[in-house]
Write a protein that holds these residues in place. Structure first.
Motif, PDB file in Angstrom:
ATOM      1  N   VAL A  95       0.806  -1.318  -0.049  1.00  0.00           N
ATOM      2  CA  VAL A  95       0.172  -0.199   0.106  1.00  0.00           C
ATOM      3  C   VAL A  95       0.803   1.199  -0.054  1.00  0.00           C
ATOM      4  O   VAL A  95       0.516   2.522  -0.237  1.00  0.00           O
ATOM      5  CB  VAL A  95      -1.032  -0.016   1.214  1.00  0.00           C
ATOM      6  N   GLY A  96       2.236   1.074   0.447  1.00  0.00           N
ATOM      7  CA  GLY A  96       3.085   2.326   0.300  1.00  0.00           C
ATOM      8  C   GLY A  96       4.421   1.824  -0.139  1.00  0.00           C
ATOM      9  O   GLY A  96       4.990   0.699   0.542  1.00  0.00           O
ATOM     10  N   VAL A  97       5.264   2.645  -1.042  1.00  0.00           N
ATOM     11  CA  VAL A  97       6.407   2.170  -1.508  1.00  0.00           C
ATOM     12  C   VAL A  97       7.302   3.565  -1.257  1.00  0.00           C
ATOM     13  O   VAL A  97       6.677   4.624  -1.792  1.00  0.00           O
ATOM     14  CB  VAL A  97       6.666   1.293  -2.534  1.00  0.00           C
ATOM     15  N   GLY A  98       8.581   3.435  -1.129  1.00  0.00           N
ATOM     16  CA  GLY A  98       9.291   4.479  -1.170  1.00  0.00           C
ATOM     17  C   GLY A  98      10.772   3.855  -1.226  1.00  0.00           C
ATOM     18  O   GLY A  98      11.325   2.958  -0.954  1.00  0.00           O
ATOM     19  N   MET A  99      11.821   4.866  -1.828  1.00  0.00           N
ATOM     20  CA  MET A  99      13.278   4.691  -1.808  1.00  0.00           C
ATOM     21  C   MET A  99      14.008   5.741  -2.003  1.00  0.00           C
ATOM     22  O   MET A  99      13.494   6.986  -2.209  1.00  0.00           O
ATOM     23  CB  MET A  99      13.471   3.550  -3.109  1.00  0.00           C
ATOM     24  N   GLU A 156      24.210   7.911   6.538  1.00  0.00           N
ATOM     25  CA  GLU A 156      24.557   6.752   7.197  1.00  0.00           C
ATOM     26  C   GLU A 156      23.244   5.834   7.204  1.00  0.00           C
ATOM     27  O   GLU A 156      22.085   6.363   6.912  1.00  0.00           O
ATOM     28  CB  GLU A 156      24.672   6.977   8.819  1.00  0.00           C
ATOM     29  N   TYR A 157      23.174   4.410   7.629  1.00  0.00           N
ATOM     30  CA  TYR A 157      21.847   3.624   7.621  1.00  0.00           C
ATOM     31  C   TYR A 157      20.785   4.473   8.248  1.00  0.00           C
ATOM     32  O   TYR A 157      19.582   4.353   7.506  1.00  0.00           O
ATOM     33  CB  TYR A 157      22.392   2.262   8.390  1.00  0.00           C
ATOM     34  N   PRO A 158      20.791   5.148   9.249  1.00  0.00           N
ATOM     35  CA  PRO A 158      19.310   5.604   9.819  1.00  0.00           C
ATOM     36  C   PRO A 158      18.977   6.824   8.840  1.00  0.00           C
ATOM     37  O   PRO A 158      17.583   6.831   8.548  1.00  0.00           O
ATOM     38  CB  PRO A 158      20.021   6.313  11.190  1.00  0.00           C
ATOM     39  N   ASP A 159      20.011   7.561   8.234  1.00  0.00           N
ATOM     40  CA  ASP A 159      19.391   8.610   7.256  1.00  0.00           C
ATOM     41  C   ASP A 159      18.740   7.897   5.981  1.00  0.00           C
ATOM     42  O   ASP A 159      17.770   8.330   5.595  1.00  0.00           O
ATOM     43  CB  ASP A 159      20.754   9.365   6.710  1.00  0.00           C
ATOM     44  N   MET A 160      19.319   6.833   5.360  1.00  0.00           N
ATOM     45  CA  MET A 160      18.683   6.039   4.498  1.00  0.00           C
ATOM     46  C   MET A 160      17.390   5.521   4.822  1.00  0.00           C
ATOM     47  O   MET A 160      16.371   5.582   4.026  1.00  0.00           O
ATOM     48  CB  MET A 160      19.475   4.794   4.161  1.00  0.00           C
ATOM     49  N   ALA A 161      17.173   4.858   6.073  1.00  0.00           N
ATOM     50  CA  ALA A 161      16.006   4.419   6.290  1.00  0.00           C
ATOM     51  C   ALA A 161      14.968   5.582   6.501  1.00  0.00           C
ATOM     52  O   ALA A 161      13.795   5.272   6.117  1.00  0.00           O
ATOM     53  CB  ALA A 161      16.298   3.711   7.731  1.00  0.00           C
ATOM     54  N   LYS A 162      15.394   6.521   7.000  1.00  0.00           N
ATOM     55  CA  LYS A 162      14.311   7.583   7.420  1.00  0.00           C
ATOM     56  C   LYS A 162      13.794   7.948   6.063  1.00  0.00           C
ATOM     57  O   LYS A 162      12.444   8.467   5.954  1.00  0.00           O
ATOM     58  CB  LYS A 162      15.142   9.032   8.186  1.00  0.00           C
ATOM     59  N   GLU A 163      14.724   8.366   4.920  1.00  0.00           N
ATOM     60  CA  GLU A 163      14.361   8.719   3.590  1.00  0.00           C
ATOM     61  C   GLU A 163      13.427   7.802   3.028  1.00  0.00           C
ATOM     62  O   GLU A 163      12.357   8.001   2.564  1.00  0.00           O
ATOM     63  CB  GLU A 163      15.452   9.197   2.682  1.00  0.00           C
ATOM     64  N   ALA A 164      13.573   6.422   3.151  1.00  0.00           N
ATOM     65  CA  ALA A 164      13.059   5.632   2.312  1.00  0.00           C
ATOM     66  C   ALA A 164      11.573   5.269   3.106  1.00  0.00           C
ATOM     67  O   ALA A 164      10.577   5.218   2.160  1.00  0.00           O
ATOM     68  CB  ALA A 164      13.730   3.985   2.013  1.00  0.00           C
ATOM     69  N   VAL A 165      11.656   4.824   4.293  1.00  0.00           N
ATOM     70  CA  VAL A 165      10.491   4.875   5.000  1.00  0.00           C
ATOM     71  C   VAL A 165       9.520   5.976   5.080  1.00  0.00           C
ATOM     72  O   VAL A 165       8.376   5.876   4.952  1.00  0.00           O
ATOM     73  CB  VAL A 165      10.840   4.171   6.550  1.00  0.00           C
ATOM     74  N   THR A 215      28.668  -1.722  -7.244  1.00  0.00           N
ATOM     75  CA  THR A 215      28.232  -1.376  -5.887  1.00  0.00           C
ATOM     76  C   THR A 215      27.722  -0.136  -5.917  1.00  0.00           C
ATOM     77  O   THR A 215      27.626   0.802  -6.599  1.00  0.00           O
ATOM     78  CB  THR A 215      29.510  -1.398  -5.287  1.00  0.00           C
ATOM     79  N   SER A 216      26.672   0.015  -4.906  1.00  0.00           N
ATOM     80  CA  SER A 216      25.829   1.070  -4.767  1.00  0.00           C
ATOM     81  C   SER A 216      25.346   1.329  -3.194  1.00  0.00           C
ATOM     82  O   SER A 216      25.556   0.459  -2.594  1.00  0.00           O
ATOM     83  CB  SER A 216      24.547   0.993  -5.224  1.00  0.00           C
ATOM     84  N   ASP A 217      25.043   2.499  -2.849  1.00  0.00           N
ATOM     85  CA  ASP A 217      24.542   2.961  -1.641  1.00  0.00           C
ATOM     86  C   ASP A 217      22.938   3.208  -1.968  1.00  0.00           C
ATOM     87  O   ASP A 217      22.809   3.702  -2.971  1.00  0.00           O
ATOM     88  CB  ASP A 217      25.077   4.155  -0.906  1.00  0.00           C
ATOM     89  N   GLY A 218      22.139   2.842  -0.826  1.00  0.00           N
ATOM     90  CA  GLY A 218      20.844   3.305  -0.967  1.00  0.00           C
ATOM     91  C   GLY A 218      19.782   2.357  -0.125  1.00  0.00           C
ATOM     92  O   GLY A 218      20.236   1.586   0.333  1.00  0.00           O
ATOM     93  N   ALA A 219      18.441   2.833  -0.299  1.00  0.00           N
ATOM     94  CA  ALA A 219      17.349   2.068   0.600  1.00  0.00           C
ATOM     95  C   ALA A 219      16.066   2.259  -0.102  1.00  0.00           C
ATOM     96  O   ALA A 219      15.848   2.832  -0.968  1.00  0.00           O
ATOM     97  CB  ALA A 219      17.296   2.690   2.019  1.00  0.00           C
ATOM     98  N   ALA A 220      15.311   1.136   0.260  1.00  0.00           N
ATOM     99  CA  ALA A 220      14.065   1.041  -0.129  1.00  0.00           C
ATOM    100  C   ALA A 220      12.902   0.454   0.779  1.00  0.00           C
ATOM    101  O   ALA A 220      13.570  -0.362   1.839  1.00  0.00           O
ATOM    102  CB  ALA A 220      13.894   0.259  -1.528  1.00  0.00           C
ATOM    103  N   ALA A 221      11.746   0.632   0.570  1.00  0.00           N
ATOM    104  CA  ALA A 221      10.842   0.111   1.753  1.00  0.00           C
ATOM    105  C   ALA A 221       9.556   0.029   1.186  1.00  0.00           C
ATOM    106  O   ALA A 221       9.169   0.468   0.142  1.00  0.00           O
ATOM    107  CB  ALA A 221      10.839   1.385   3.031  1.00  0.00           C
ATOM    108  N   ALA A 222       8.853  -0.825   1.916  1.00  0.00           N
ATOM    109  CA  ALA A 222       7.305  -1.206   1.602  1.00  0.00           C
ATOM    110  C   ALA A 222       6.310  -1.499   2.716  1.00  0.00           C
ATOM    111  O   ALA A 222       6.880  -2.078   3.608  1.00  0.00           O
ATOM    112  CB  ALA A 222       7.265  -2.169   0.514  1.00  0.00           C
ATOM    113  N   LEU A 223       5.199  -0.984   2.728  1.00  0.00           N
ATOM    114  CA  LEU A 223       4.181  -1.223   3.735  1.00  0.00           C
ATOM    115  C   LEU A 223       3.302  -2.606   3.213  1.00  0.00           C
ATOM    116  O   LEU A 223       2.661  -2.233   1.996  1.00  0.00           O
ATOM    117  CB  LEU A 223       3.436  -0.093   4.133  1.00  0.00           C
ATOM    118  N   VAL A 224       3.288  -3.504   3.891  1.00  0.00           N
ATOM    119  CA  VAL A 224       2.313  -4.794   3.401  1.00  0.00           C
ATOM    120  C   VAL A 224       1.231  -4.694   4.487  1.00  0.00           C
ATOM    121  O   VAL A 224       1.454  -4.664   5.797  1.00  0.00           O
ATOM    122  CB  VAL A 224       3.165  -6.029   3.491  1.00  0.00           C
TER     123      VAL A 224
END
Length: 395
Positions: free
Chosen positions: A8-12, A24-33, A216-225
């Motif tokens: 129902v929701g996606v972001g990256m 850093e990882y928290p920055d990636m997570a905050k943006e993607a989520v 090789t890459s940096d980045g994050a993505a997220a989905a709500l199920v």
């Protein structure tokens, strides 16, 4: 009876060259989520369970603290290059089994420059020791310092020897995916090349040139199920995409029985995962319109055509001759640019595939849009070995 499950929701984030962005990882997570929550139109407090995937970070809980600290269970997931898809699989299992009505899947990675190693360097046992032994047994091939290009390059060589594919077929896949990525603002690379550019790029491991290999890459993505009940309560049916089938397969003894590089890099696990996921979704490959598959190297895309049933074994290159896997063909494969051009932050790849296919089935993929897309398939493999295949449907 298992519950139906929906994205129902996606972001990256945009995928970036390692070290090119100060995060850093928290920055990636905050943006993607944050992007996924905004897409869904719900708050972090609605999430009941979270699965956070990364191969190198191992900090799922900490990464999510910048987004919210609500006391929910947060599990860190690690499953090689299939990490993101595995987080999605677990989020779906939680909703499907009635343990939650809203679960988060997050994938993220910060990587070093250069080729991937075999994993667990310094140990006699690595995650791919069976694979490397099987690849070299009975073949006039010595171990290369970069095992991943060698494994997939040797699979391409084997296909050429057995079935008559050529280096030009693999180069075309690299050309296609770089061309697709020019319309993807999230892609690490957005440059269009000529076919000669791809063929004449520096050779990484014959027949694979640099423009046929994922970076090789940096980045994050997220989905709500979420569940049907959640969709009803929050009136979100208009943007929901059903995960109609999802399966993860791992190696069997047959993966190593014939010392086949094609089997070593995941043909069998891909075939089994795809068959099961499509059975769950009650579709065939002919029903699928758009595919995001694991093109870590162009050779793997061609081999995966056959594993998914798009072509008979030994005939995957005929799809390239017919241009059947790009716009105007029977399927559009990797409209995002795939791993080759979109990038490949290991933990995030599977969820970036989910995001792309969700946008495609919503009809919101802008200049990448596959006309009339109603059924989508995701293929994400991690040597070690695991393969996750998901089938998505419009509601």
């Amino acid at each position: 009876m298992a519950n139906r499950t929906f994205v129902v929701g996606v972001g990256m984030t945009k995928f970036e060259k390692p070290g090119s962005r100060d995060w850093e990882y928290p920055d990636m997570a905050k943006e993607a989520v944050g992007n996924a929550l905004q897409d869904a139109g719900v708050g972090y407090d609605k999430i009941e369970m979270a699965y956070a995937g990364s191969m190198y970070g191992s900090m799922g809980q900490r990464a999510l603290y910048e987004t919210g600290m609500t006391g929910i269970p947060v599990m860190t997931v690690q499953n090689a290059c299939a990490t993101g898809s595995s987080a999605l699989f677990l989020a779906r299992q939680a909703v499907r089994g009635g343990l939650a009505d809203c679960a988060l899947a997050l994938g993220m990675e910060k990587m070093k420059k250069g080729s991937l190693g075999a994993g667990m360097e310094g140990s006699k046992v690595t995650i791919i020791d069976h694979h490397l032994t099987s690849m070299t047994a009975g073949r006039p091939w010595e171990m290369d310092k970069a095992p991943m290009p060698q494994m997939f390059g040797n699979a391409g060589r084997e296909h050429m020897e057995k079935y008559g594919s050529t280096p030009e077929h693999y180069a075309w896949i690299g050309w296609k995916n770089h061309k697709h990525s020019t319309n993807n603002p999230y892609a690490q690379f957005q440059t269009e090349y000529t076919l000669d550019d791809v063929k004449n790029a520096p050779m990484i491991f014959d027949p694979l040139t640099k423009l046929q290999c994922s970076p090789t890459s940096d980045g994050a993505a997220a989905a709500l199920v979420v569940s049907e009940r959640f969709l009803d309560e929050h009136d979100l049916w208009d943007q929901a995409i059903e995960i109609a089938g999802h399966h993860i397969s791992t190696d069997t003894p047959e993966s190593f029985a014939d010392n086949s590089s094609i089997q070593v890099v995941g043909f069998g696990v891909s075939q089994r995962a795809a068959r099961t996921a499509m059975e769950q979704a009650q579709v065939s490959i002919d029903d699928v319109d758009v595919i995001e598959l694991h093109d870590c190297f162009s050779a793997n895309e061609l081999i995966t055509y056959e594993a998914l049933g798009m072509a008979e074994v030994g005939e995957g290159h005929k799809l390239i001759d017919d241009e059947a896997t790009t716009y105007g063909g029977k399927w559009v494969v990797n409209p995002s640019g795939g791993l080759i051009s979109k990038g490949h932050p290991l933990g995030a790849t599977g969820l970036a595939q989910c995001a792309e296919l969700t946008w495609q089935l919503r009809g919101k993929a802008d200049d990448r849009q596959v006309e009339g897309a109603r059924v989508a398939l995701q293929h994400n493999i991690g040597l070690g070995s695991a393969c996750a295949v998901a089938v998505y449907k419009q509601c």
